[in-house]
Motif scaffolding. Structure first.
Motif, PDB file in Angstrom:
ATOM      1  N   SER A 210      -2.136 -14.349  48.249  1.00 24.55           N
ATOM      2  CA  SER A 210      -1.061 -13.473  47.766  1.00 24.55           C
ATOM      3  C   SER A 210      -0.435 -13.951  46.456  1.00 24.55           C
ATOM      4  CB  SER A 210       0.020 -13.353  48.845  1.00 24.55           C
ATOM      5  OG  SER A 210       0.573 -14.631  49.128  1.00 24.55           O
ATOM      6  N   HIS A 211      -1.066 -14.932  45.776  1.00 19.92           N
ATOM      7  CA  HIS A 211      -0.484 -15.429  44.518  1.00 19.92           C
ATOM      8  C   HIS A 211      -1.589 -16.043  43.662  1.00 19.92           C
ATOM      9  CE1 HIS A 211       3.125 -17.607  42.471  1.00 19.92           C
ATOM     10  NE2 HIS A 211       2.052 -17.771  41.704  1.00 19.92           N
ATOM     11  N   THR A 212      -2.088 -15.283  42.679  1.00 24.36           N
ATOM     12  CA  THR A 212      -3.035 -15.860  41.709  1.00 24.36           C
ATOM     13  C   THR A 212      -2.743 -15.330  40.309  1.00 24.36           C
ATOM     14  OG1 THR A 212      -4.859 -14.227  41.523  1.00 24.36           O
ATOM     15  CG2 THR A 212      -4.863 -15.639  43.484  1.00 24.36           C
ATOM     16  N   HIS A 213      -3.199 -16.123  39.337  1.00 19.68           N
ATOM     17  CA  HIS A 213      -3.121 -15.722  37.926  1.00 19.68           C
ATOM     18  C   HIS A 213      -4.564 -15.749  37.398  1.00 19.68           C
ATOM     19  CE1 HIS A 213       1.295 -17.052  37.662  1.00 19.68           C
ATOM     20  NE2 HIS A 213       0.886 -17.712  38.727  1.00 19.68           N
ATOM     21  N   ALA A 214      -5.397 -14.837  37.898  1.00 21.03           N
ATOM     22  CA  ALA A 214      -6.844 -14.937  37.619  1.00 21.03           C
ATOM     23  C   ALA A 214      -7.251 -14.390  36.251  1.00 21.03           C
ATOM     24  CB  ALA A 214      -7.623 -14.230  38.728  1.00 21.03           C
TER      25      ALA A 214
ATOM     26  N   VAL B 135      -3.344 -10.388  42.016  1.00 17.66           N
ATOM     27  CA  VAL B 135      -3.686 -10.888  40.680  1.00 17.66           C
ATOM     28  C   VAL B 135      -2.562 -10.514  39.717  1.00 17.66           C
ATOM     29  CG1 VAL B 135      -5.403 -10.930  38.840  1.00 17.66           C
ATOM     30  CG2 VAL B 135      -6.140 -10.481  41.190  1.00 17.66           C
ATOM     31  N   LYS B 136      -2.054 -11.521  39.004  1.00 19.40           N
ATOM     32  CA  LYS B 136      -0.944 -11.282  38.078  1.00 19.40           C
ATOM     33  C   LYS B 136      -1.443 -11.201  36.637  1.00 19.40           C
ATOM     34  CE  LYS B 136       1.737 -14.486  40.951  1.00 19.40           C
ATOM     35  NZ  LYS B 136       2.495 -13.585  41.815  1.00 19.40           N
ATOM     36  N   SER B 137      -0.743 -10.393  35.838  1.00 22.28           N
ATOM     37  CA  SER B 137      -0.870 -10.523  34.385  1.00 22.28           C
ATOM     38  C   SER B 137       0.022 -11.718  34.024  1.00 22.28           C
ATOM     39  CB  SER B 137      -0.399  -9.234  33.697  1.00 22.28           C
ATOM     40  OG  SER B 137       1.003  -9.055  33.929  1.00 22.28           O
TER      41      SER B 137
ATOM     42  N   LEU C 248       9.123 -13.415  43.053  1.00 18.21           N
ATOM     43  CA  LEU C 248       9.671 -14.405  42.114  1.00 18.21           C
ATOM     44  C   LEU C 248       8.900 -15.709  42.223  1.00 18.21           C
ATOM     45  CD1 LEU C 248      12.406 -12.838  43.351  1.00 18.21           C
ATOM     46  CD2 LEU C 248      13.538 -14.474  41.870  1.00 18.21           C
ATOM     47  N   HIS C 249       8.662 -16.347  41.065  1.00 25.97           N
ATOM     48  CA  HIS C 249       8.344 -17.772  41.048  1.00 25.97           C
ATOM     49  C   HIS C 249       9.709 -18.451  41.171  1.00 25.97           C
ATOM     50  CE1 HIS C 249       4.453 -16.541  39.515  1.00 25.97           C
ATOM     51  NE2 HIS C 249       4.041 -17.798  39.457  1.00 25.97           N
ATOM     52  N   ALA C 250       9.949 -19.066  42.323  1.00 26.14           N
ATOM     53  CA  ALA C 250      11.323 -19.471  42.644  1.00 26.14           C
ATOM     54  C   ALA C 250      11.421 -20.957  42.960  1.00 26.14           C
ATOM     55  CB  ALA C 250      11.805 -18.665  43.856  1.00 26.14           C
TER      56      ALA C 250
ATOM     57  N   ASP D  24       8.115 -17.419  45.810  1.00 22.64           N
ATOM     58  CA  ASP D  24       6.931 -18.265  45.813  1.00 22.64           C
ATOM     59  C   ASP D  24       7.205 -19.629  45.170  1.00 22.64           C
ATOM     60  OD1 ASP D  24       6.330 -15.528  46.169  1.00 22.64           O
ATOM     61  OD2 ASP D  24       4.283 -15.805  45.478  1.00 22.64           O
ATOM     62  N   HIS D  25       6.491 -20.637  45.645  1.00 26.54           N
ATOM     63  CA  HIS D  25       6.586 -22.056  45.227  1.00 26.54           C
ATOM     64  C   HIS D  25       7.569 -22.815  46.111  1.00 26.54           C
ATOM     65  CE1 HIS D  25       3.930 -22.368  41.811  1.00 26.54           C
ATOM     66  NE2 HIS D  25       4.409 -21.241  41.319  1.00 26.54           N
ATOM     67  N   LEU D  26       8.876 -22.833  45.735  1.00 24.33           N
ATOM     68  CA  LEU D  26       9.945 -23.354  46.596  1.00 24.33           C
ATOM     69  C   LEU D  26       9.875 -24.863  46.850  1.00 24.33           C
ATOM     70  CD1 LEU D  26       9.822 -20.458  49.250  1.00 24.33           C
ATOM     71  CD2 LEU D  26      11.313 -20.610  47.250  1.00 24.33           C
TER      72      LEU D  26
ATOM     73  N   SER E 121      -3.106 -19.706  46.935  1.00 20.89           N
ATOM     74  CA  SER E 121      -3.772 -20.725  46.099  1.00 20.89           C
ATOM     75  C   SER E 121      -3.060 -20.970  44.777  1.00 20.89           C
ATOM     76  CB  SER E 121      -5.207 -20.290  45.794  1.00 20.89           C
ATOM     77  OG  SER E 121      -5.204 -19.189  44.885  1.00 20.89           O
ATOM     78  N   ASP E 122      -2.327 -19.948  44.252  1.00 20.31           N
ATOM     79  CA  ASP E 122      -1.762 -20.026  42.898  1.00 20.31           C
ATOM     80  C   ASP E 122      -2.865 -20.219  41.853  1.00 20.31           C
ATOM     81  OD1 ASP E 122       0.202 -19.925  40.952  1.00 20.31           O
ATOM     82  OD2 ASP E 122       0.819 -22.008  41.168  1.00 20.31           O
ATOM     83  N   PHE E 123      -4.080 -19.773  42.148  1.00 14.58           N
ATOM     84  CA  PHE E 123      -5.192 -19.961  41.206  1.00 14.58           C
ATOM     85  C   PHE E 123      -4.760 -19.613  39.772  1.00 14.58           C
ATOM     86  CE2 PHE E 123      -8.977 -17.914  39.161  1.00 14.58           C
ATOM     87  CZ  PHE E 123      -9.608 -19.091  38.832  1.00 14.58           C
TER      88      PHE E 123
END
Ligand code: NIG
Ligand code: FE
Length: 431
Positions: free
Chosen positions: A77-81, A146-148, A250-252, A273-275, A325-327
């Motif tokens: 649920s969290h990648t920057h591919a 997938v995030k921009s 949020l990247h929090a 996310d992160h925390l 994964s935060d890929f």
């Protein structure tokens, strides 16, 4: 047309309520044995003894699972591919004592990926992302957010989001697109004559409306962190995003506690996310909210932080946690989701069942899909992974290994070719 998955040795269903699991429910991975799965039109139609299914569906195509382990496919649920070049030089800099934020302050980090992405065409970015997503799929992942976020201009953010749309058309994986134009304040807005306020105006008045008009994203995200976006700026951007119909992430509190988790709860974000640096008040706020706390243990490992999000405190307080994964090229260049299970058990102190629920049902909740995928139960999307393992605890145990034999998304093959009626041979190479 029905397909039967038979001869399953051990089945992780994660079956239950169609929402994020918390408390004791988190530890119930719905383990079963002696049952197979019937799939028609991409959905699970029955889970029952093989013989019962074979009697009920005599015309069905069969897939022999060879007595191995089957789980729901992972929901990452969290990648920057969507990025261009890798950033291996920064790993050595950190080893030499230069911190992540210091690298960013020198114009590296996210800024380095932004400079690079802006030089690339849509076709180029598509060609780079396609094999990365296939590698994610080869490790058991069936849904990828997938995030921009490495464009940071109208044109470059739209280019990144259009690449995600093309990837969705090209791959059987389920992709969830997120607009992360607020990943950084671009360097050209950090110095005169432009101001950060002008970039916020661009985000709110130009970029968000354009993204919404083209229907390019389901979520909007922001890096809410001291030195990047403040809590007040994040509230402004996310409130505008919501008005355009986007759900929120949020990247929090990744590196320093700044009240980002509290903002996520206040604003009704789908996930925070992160925390790793969340405060006690932040833990309480998330526990009292519907916001999923998404933990990214690979990031802290790769940054060499020696510190992880307080997973047990979050669980004990009653928060819903997901694993991802935060890929990305800067802080977590891994496609290996089972490695996140290893870190979840060895670093976050989850048991294997908790880690699996966090990687499936709760990942689905973190992308707003818990009623549709993430569990193996009647009516859910047939997103399955077949493993060269017999016990679910082997997934975190064989760390860094590649044990995924095959996956299916909506009942269709995604990774690993499996001929009907034969047991697929364990895949040696991830591709
Ligand atoms: O999730 N923290 C911000 N974003 C990414 C890292 C991006 C990068 O360094 O390229 C993250 O860790
Ligand atoms: Fe991230």
């Amino acid at each position: 047309m029905t397909t039967l998955f038979t001869n399953i040795g051990s089945l992780v269903t994660c079956a239950g309520a169609p929402h994020a699991r918390r408390g004791d429910e988190l530890g119930d991975a719905g383990l079963r044995s002696g049952v197979g799965i019937a799939v028609a039109d991409g959905r699970i139609t029955a889970i029952d003894a093989d013989a019962t299914l074979q009697r009920a569906y005599p015309q069905a195509t069969g897939i022999d699972c060879g007595g191995r382990l089957v789980t729901p496919g992972f929901v990452d649920s969290h990648t920057h591919a969507i990025f261009g070049k890798p950033r291996h030089e920064e790993q050595e800099l950190r080893a030499a004592g230069v911190g992540y934020m210091e690298i960013a302050a020198r114009g590296g980090g996210i800024h380095s990926s932004v400079r690079d992405l802006r030089t690339r065409t849509e076709d180029d970015l598509f060609a780079l992302a396609l094999p990365r997503l296939r590698r994610l799929a080869a490790h058991g992942t069936t849904t990828v957010e997938v995030k921009s976020g490495y464009g940071l201009s109208l044109e470059d953010e739209l280019k990144s989001l259009r690449v995600i749309r093309r990837l969705q058309d090209a791959l059987p994986l389920r992709l969830i697109p997120t607009f992360l134009g607020a990943h950084e304040i671009p360097l050209e807005y950090r110095a005169a004559p432009r101001t950060r306020e002008e970039y916020l105006a661009l985000l709110i008045d130009v970029m968000l409306p354009a993204v919404a008009r083209e229907g390019l994203a389901r979520f909007a995200d922001i890096f809410c962190e001291p030195g990047v976006y403040t809590v007040d700026e994040s509230r402004r951007v996310l409130t505008a995003a919501r008005a355009h119909g986007l759900a929120l992430k949020l990247h929090a509190d990744e590196l320093e506690p700044a009240g980002a988790a509290e903002l996520a709860a206040e604003i009704g974000a789908t996930s925070a996310d992160h925390l790793a640096a969340i405060s006690e008040a932040g833990v309480r706020a998330l526990a009292a909210s519907e916001t999923v706390a998404t933990l990214l243990p690979g990031t802290m490992l790769f940054l060499g932080k020696g510190k992880q999000a307080p997973a047990r405190a979050l669980i004990d307080a009653g928060a819903a946690i997901a694993l991802a994964s935060d890929f990305n090229p800067g802080t977590s260049p891994t496609v290996n989701f089972p490695l996140m299970l290893t870190l979840a058990v060895s670093q976050l102190r989850l048991n294997a069942s908790e880690a699996l629920v966090a990687a499936t049902v709760n990942g689905a909740a973190a992308v707003g899909g818990a009623g549709e995928f993430g569990q193996l139960a009647h009516g859910f999307s047939a997103d399955l992974a077949l493993w060269d393992a017999e016990d679910h605890r082997e997934l975190p145990y064989w760390y860094g290994d590649h044990r995924c034999i095959a996956t299916w998304v909506r009942g269709s093959p995604c990774h690993g070719a499996v001929a009907a009626g034969t047991f697929p041979s364990p895949a040696g190479d991830p591709l």
